[in-house]
Design a protein around this motif. Structure first.
Motif, mmCIF file in Angstrom:
data_model
loop_
_atom_site.group_PDB
_atom_site.id
_atom_site.type_symbol
_atom_site.label_atom_id
_atom_site.label_comp_id
_atom_site.label_asym_id
_atom_site.label_seq_id
_atom_site.Cartn_x
_atom_site.Cartn_y
_atom_site.Cartn_z
ATOM 1 N N MET A 1 10.347 -38.984 5.764
ATOM 2 C CA MET A 1 9.382 -39.391 4.750
ATOM 3 C C MET A 1 10.157 -39.424 3.443
ATOM 4 O O MET A 1 11.259 -38.873 3.387
ATOM 5 N N GLN A 2 9.614 -40.054 2.452
ATOM 6 C CA GLN A 2 10.359 -40.179 1.208
ATOM 7 C C GLN A 2 10.785 -38.805 0.698
ATOM 8 O O GLN A 2 9.975 -37.896 0.550
ATOM 9 N N GLY A 3 12.094 -38.668 0.500
ATOM 10 C CA GLY A 3 12.643 -37.434 -0.030
ATOM 11 C C GLY A 3 12.951 -36.365 0.995
ATOM 12 O O GLY A 3 13.460 -35.306 0.644
ATOM 13 N N HIS B 1 17.463 -31.939 4.247
ATOM 14 C CA HIS B 1 17.723 -31.983 2.808
ATOM 15 C C HIS B 1 16.507 -32.612 2.144
ATOM 16 O O HIS B 1 15.991 -33.627 2.605
ATOM 17 N N LEU B 2 16.044 -31.971 1.071
ATOM 18 C CA LEU B 2 14.952 -32.521 0.264
ATOM 19 C C LEU B 2 15.539 -33.134 -0.989
ATOM 20 O O LEU B 2 16.370 -32.521 -1.648
ATOM 21 N N GLY C 1 21.699 -28.867 2.167
ATOM 22 C CA GLY C 1 22.219 -29.052 0.820
ATOM 23 C C GLY C 1 22.461 -30.494 0.415
ATOM 24 O O GLY C 1 22.515 -30.789 -0.764
ATOM 25 N N SER C 2 22.634 -31.390 1.383
ATOM 26 C CA SER C 2 22.811 -32.811 1.084
ATOM 27 C C SER C 2 22.603 -33.612 2.370
ATOM 28 O O SER C 2 22.666 -33.057 3.470
#
Length: 122
Positions: free
Chosen positions: A100-102, A120-121, A73-74
């Protein structure tokens, strides 16, 4: 799409205590149990997570290339949950960080050696 994920354990009581404490942090509680299994869920109809003694009676083993990813979630929750897993006896398999980014994740091995991560995404 995912209904449930299961991992094998030769010590159901130990695995149950580990996941009771860890999955409670995600709001999950035991939804089903018997002498061979314990299953947790966050709500009726939600995907479930379980530990089972192997049906074939052979020792439980770790799947090479297998991993269970649990949404935290975060980024802060990834850090907290990863630390909780280690405090409960899990071993580090990749400290929390951006892979990786995100995508932010922290990887660990449970008491039976199964690989999991909190992620978390975004």
């Amino acid at each position: 799409m995912i209904g449930y994920v299961t991992l094998g354990s030769d010590d159901l009581a130990r695995a149950g205590a580990f996941y009771d404490a860890l999955l409670a942090e995600l709001g999950a509680a035991r939804a089903m149990e018997s002498e061979r299994l314990i299953v947790w869920a966050t709500a009726a109809g939600a995907p479930m997570f379980g530990v089972f003694t192997p049906y074939d009676g052979q020792p439980a083993s770790v799947g090479n290339g297998s991993m269970v990813a649990l949404a935290a979630g975060s980024r802060e929750r990834v850090d907290t949950l990863y630390a909780k897993a280690l405090a409960l006896g899990a071993t580090d398999d990749g400290a929390p960080g951006e892979r990786m980014q995100g995508f932010y994740g922290g990887y660990f091995r449970d008491l039976d050696g199964h690989k999991l991560n909190f992620f978390h995404l975004g």
